[in-house]
Enzyme design. Structure first.
Site, PDB file in Angstrom:
ATOM      1  N   TYR A 112       0.700  -0.868   0.277  1.00 45.82           N
ATOM      2  CA  TYR A 112      -0.216   0.326   0.040  1.00 45.82           C
ATOM      3  C   TYR A 112       1.005   1.402  -0.223  1.00 45.82           C
ATOM      4  O   TYR A 112       0.084   2.182  -0.558  1.00 45.82           O
ATOM      5  CB  TYR A 112      -0.947  -0.202   1.207  1.00 45.82           C
ATOM      6  CG  TYR A 112      -2.090  -0.531   1.193  1.00 45.82           C
ATOM      7  CD1 TYR A 112      -3.121  -0.600   0.015  1.00 45.82           C
ATOM      8  CD2 TYR A 112      -2.544  -1.770   1.219  1.00 45.82           C
ATOM      9  CE1 TYR A 112      -4.375  -1.467  -0.302  1.00 45.82           C
ATOM     10  CE2 TYR A 112      -3.251  -2.888   0.827  1.00 45.82           C
ATOM     11  CZ  TYR A 112      -4.464  -2.862   0.392  1.00 45.82           C
ATOM     12  OH  TYR A 112      -5.427  -3.521  -0.261  1.00 45.82           O
ATOM     13  N   HIS A 117     -15.534   1.253  -0.427  1.00 42.60           N
ATOM     14  CA  HIS A 117     -14.334   0.575  -0.645  1.00 42.60           C
ATOM     15  C   HIS A 117     -12.909   1.679   0.334  1.00 42.60           C
ATOM     16  O   HIS A 117     -11.842   1.096   1.031  1.00 42.60           O
ATOM     17  CB  HIS A 117     -13.177  -0.160  -1.475  1.00 42.60           C
ATOM     18  CG  HIS A 117     -14.226  -0.819  -2.320  1.00 42.60           C
ATOM     19  ND1 HIS A 117     -14.068  -1.531  -3.343  1.00 42.60           N
ATOM     20  CD2 HIS A 117     -15.559  -0.866  -1.676  1.00 42.60           C
ATOM     21  CE1 HIS A 117     -15.253  -2.512  -4.087  1.00 42.60           C
ATOM     22  NE2 HIS A 117     -15.551  -2.401  -2.987  1.00 42.60           N
ATOM     23  N   GLY A 144     -16.252   2.936 -15.351  1.00 38.40           N
ATOM     24  CA  GLY A 144     -15.318   1.762 -15.247  1.00 38.40           C
ATOM     25  C   GLY A 144     -15.169   1.249 -13.739  1.00 38.40           C
ATOM     26  O   GLY A 144     -14.244   1.153 -13.200  1.00 38.40           O
TER      27      GLY A 144
END
Length: 237
Positions: free
Chosen positions: A54, A110, A177
């Site tokens: 990350y 998310h 998308g």
């Protein structure tokens, strides 16, 4: 007019951020094992490896810029508000490109990459630097509890009550998308159809649930989304 838009990785691909499930096998999860990098179990097993993954994504995000699709959606939000309507902008993306393009209100179902959450005190903090196991929480001061503020596999997406409320009240549902394979977001189009809400897909290629949309537009997001927004404003005059 009330428009509900959900965006996925495809809207940020032209900004240099990778997608996850490309049909040609080049997506992020084709190169990295999500079970080793994007689950609570993986973080407990090897937090250093998860942080490294990350951290690389965070650095990539900070070097990226919004593209024309992000800018067009921010323009849509402003234009609808001026006409007495509203835009509910929900994103599955953990980047902040919608905000940097000028969107005032974005629901990140998310989570957000540029935030860290403490599993000890539960507080969330803005975080733009690399994150590691020895970093103390800015709120409680304890070390070892900070994790990326993202929703991992097996965790419940955020803002679902607010999202379903806005979806049920919309005049138009648009998916931009998205792969159409990640639930619960992939089920939003079915919910819209049950409510009699018109549906539209804007994507580089047909999604897994493309046949459920009333209207389908295909092409690069930086071209297709601004063109669609222009048409919305013409139709709403």
């Amino acid at each position: 007019m009330k428009i509900f838009v959900i965006t996925g990785a495809g809207v940020s691909a032209e900004s240099g951020l990778g997608t996850f499930r490309d049909k040609d096998g080049t997506g992020l999860w084709a190169r990295f094992d999500p079970m080793k990098l994007a689950t609570p179990e993986a973080f407990r097993r090897d937090p250093g490896e998860v942080h490294a993954f990350y951290n690389a994504r965070r650095r990539n995000l900070l070097a990226s810029e919004p593209n024309a699709a992000h800018i067009a959606l921010a323009r849509l939000e402003t234009g609808l508000a001026e006409r007495g309507g509203n835009l509910t902008l929900v994103t599955q993306n953990i980047d902040d490109l919608h905000e940097r393009a000028g969107a005032a209100r974005v629901l990140h179902t998310h989570g957000e990459l540029l935030k860290a959450r403490c599993v000890i005190c539960g507080e969330t903090s803005l975080w733009k630097d690399d994150l590691g196991v020895d970093d103390p929480c800015p709120r409680c001061g304890k070390k070892g509890g900070l994790r990326p503020h993202v929703v991992w596999f097996g965790e419940v997406p955020l803002h679902l009550d607010e999202i379903y409320g806005a979806l049920n009240d919309a005049d138009l549902f648009v998916a931009i998308g998205t792969s159409g394979s990640v639930y619960p977001a992939a089920g939003f189009v079915s919910q819209a159809r049950r409510r009699g809400i018109r549906t539209c897909e804007i994507n580089l290629e047909p999604s897994d649930n493309a046949d459920q949309f009333d209207e389908r537009r295909y092409g690069p997001a930086s071209e297709a989304v601004p063109a669609w927004v222009d048409e919305i404003f013409v139709a709403d005059r």
